[in-house]
Design an enzyme around this catalytic site. Structure first.
Site, PDB file in Angstrom:
ATOM      1  N   ILE A  43     -31.150  53.048 -31.726  1.00 48.30           N
ATOM      2  CA  ILE A  43     -31.946  53.261 -32.962  1.00 48.30           C
ATOM      3  C   ILE A  43     -32.200  54.804 -33.083  1.00 48.30           C
ATOM      4  CG2 ILE A  43     -34.000  52.615 -34.078  1.00 48.30           C
ATOM      5  CD1 ILE A  43     -34.329  50.080 -32.281  1.00 48.30           C
ATOM      6  N   GLU A  44     -31.535  55.215 -34.306  1.00 44.13           N
ATOM      7  CA  GLU A  44     -31.616  56.751 -34.441  1.00 44.13           C
ATOM      8  C   GLU A  44     -32.823  57.136 -35.277  1.00 44.13           C
ATOM      9  OE1 GLU A  44     -27.359  57.745 -35.294  1.00 44.13           O
ATOM     10  OE2 GLU A  44     -26.971  57.589 -33.253  1.00 44.13           O
ATOM     11  N   GLU A  55     -29.610  50.906 -24.205  1.00 41.44           N
ATOM     12  CA  GLU A  55     -30.003  50.582 -22.840  1.00 41.44           C
ATOM     13  C   GLU A  55     -31.812  50.346 -22.733  1.00 41.44           C
ATOM     14  OE1 GLU A  55     -27.949  52.617 -23.437  1.00 41.44           O
ATOM     15  OE2 GLU A  55     -26.564  53.356 -21.805  1.00 41.44           O
ATOM     16  N   CYS A  86     -26.276  57.610 -20.721  1.00 45.66           N
ATOM     17  CA  CYS A  86     -26.843  59.039 -20.608  1.00 45.66           C
ATOM     18  C   CYS A  86     -27.878  58.889 -19.302  1.00 45.66           C
ATOM     19  CB  CYS A  86     -27.597  59.422 -21.888  1.00 45.66           C
ATOM     20  SG  CYS A  86     -29.214  58.756 -22.070  1.00 45.66           S
TER      21      CYS A  86
HETATM   22  O1  DUR Z   1     -24.999  54.850 -22.995  1.00 41.03           O
HETATM   23  C1  DUR Z   1     -25.321  55.179 -24.436  1.00 41.03           C
HETATM   24  C2  DUR Z   1     -24.874  56.390 -25.038  1.00 41.03           C
HETATM   25  C3  DUR Z   1     -24.999  56.740 -26.286  1.00 41.03           C
HETATM   26  N1  DUR Z   1     -25.846  55.968 -26.633  1.00 41.03           N
HETATM   27  C4  DUR Z   1     -26.259  56.273 -28.146  1.00 41.03           C
HETATM   28  C5  DUR Z   1     -27.434  57.494 -28.622  1.00 41.03           C
HETATM   29  C6  DUR Z   1     -26.989  57.850 -29.842  1.00 41.03           C
HETATM   30  O2  DUR Z   1     -27.526  57.059 -30.756  1.00 41.03           O
HETATM   31  C7  DUR Z   1     -25.381  57.726 -30.048  1.00 41.03           C
HETATM   32  C8  DUR Z   1     -24.662  58.753 -29.777  1.00 41.03           C
HETATM   33  O3  DUR Z   1     -25.030  59.489 -28.702  1.00 41.03           O
HETATM   34  O4  DUR Z   1     -25.095  56.680 -28.981  1.00 41.03           O
HETATM   35  C9  DUR Z   1     -26.563  54.811 -26.328  1.00 41.03           C
HETATM   36  O5  DUR Z   1     -27.163  54.092 -27.000  1.00 41.03           O
HETATM   37  N2  DUR Z   1     -26.099  54.619 -24.946  1.00 41.03           N
HETATM   38 ZN    ZN Z   2     -29.303  56.747 -22.987  1.00 41.95          ZN
END
Ligand code: DUR
Ligand code: ZN
Length: 134
Positions: A43-44, A55, A86
């Site tokens: 969720i951005e 996650e 990440c």
């Molecule tokens: O394991 C991961 C890697 C990246 N992102 C998301 C963060 C961001 O919204 C997008 C690009 O980095 O992906 C995740 O949700 N999980």
């Molecule tokens: Zn992450």
């Protein structure tokens, strides 16, 4: 609960991702000891750094529901290799996941690599490390 079912649930929930900035949807599915599955998507936010990864969404949903014991997680994204979580998520995972818990990383081709928690984040900062100063 099979690994394939958990992987499929991660792929399916990925469609709920709110990703107007990165356009990179990610899905996660978290299996509790009691047999329930909590799913999550990323969720951005217009203030980019406030983004919550898939996650952590799944983990926070489960913990806020009173679930703190888990047996497996699957994470899915449209990557060439199985998607690597990440560093921030690895630290949050290590708060709740046992060192030998499997984390299944996958892509849309269902190419899956399984890591144990201790392999994803060795030498994690943990609650015991706080005791020295308390
Ligand atoms: O394991 C991961 C890697 C990246 N992102 C998301 C963060 C961001 O919204 C997008 C690009 O980095 O992906 C995740 O949700 N999980
Ligand atoms: Zn992450």
């Amino acid at each position: 609960m099979t690994v394939d079912s958990l992987v499929q649930q991660a792929i399916t929930i990925r469609e709920r991702a709110y990703v107007p900035y990165s356009k990179f949807p990610v899905g996660a599915a978290l299996l509790t000891k009691s047999g329930k599955v909590y799913t999550g998507c990323n969720i951005e936010n217009a203030s980019y750094s406030l983004t919550c990864c898939a996650e952590r969404t799944a983990i926070f949903k489960a913990v806020s529901d009173g679930e703190t014991e888990f047996t497996a997680m699957a994470v899915a994204a449209d990557t060439d290799r199985p998607v690597p979580p990440c560093g921030a998520c690895r630290q949050v995972m290590s708060e709740f996941f046992q060192p030998d818990m499997p984390i299944h990383l996958t892509n849309l081709q269902k190419e899956t690599k399984t890591f144990l928690m201790k392999e994803l984040l060795p030498f994690a900062f943990q609650t015991e490390d706080l005791s020295e100063s308390n």
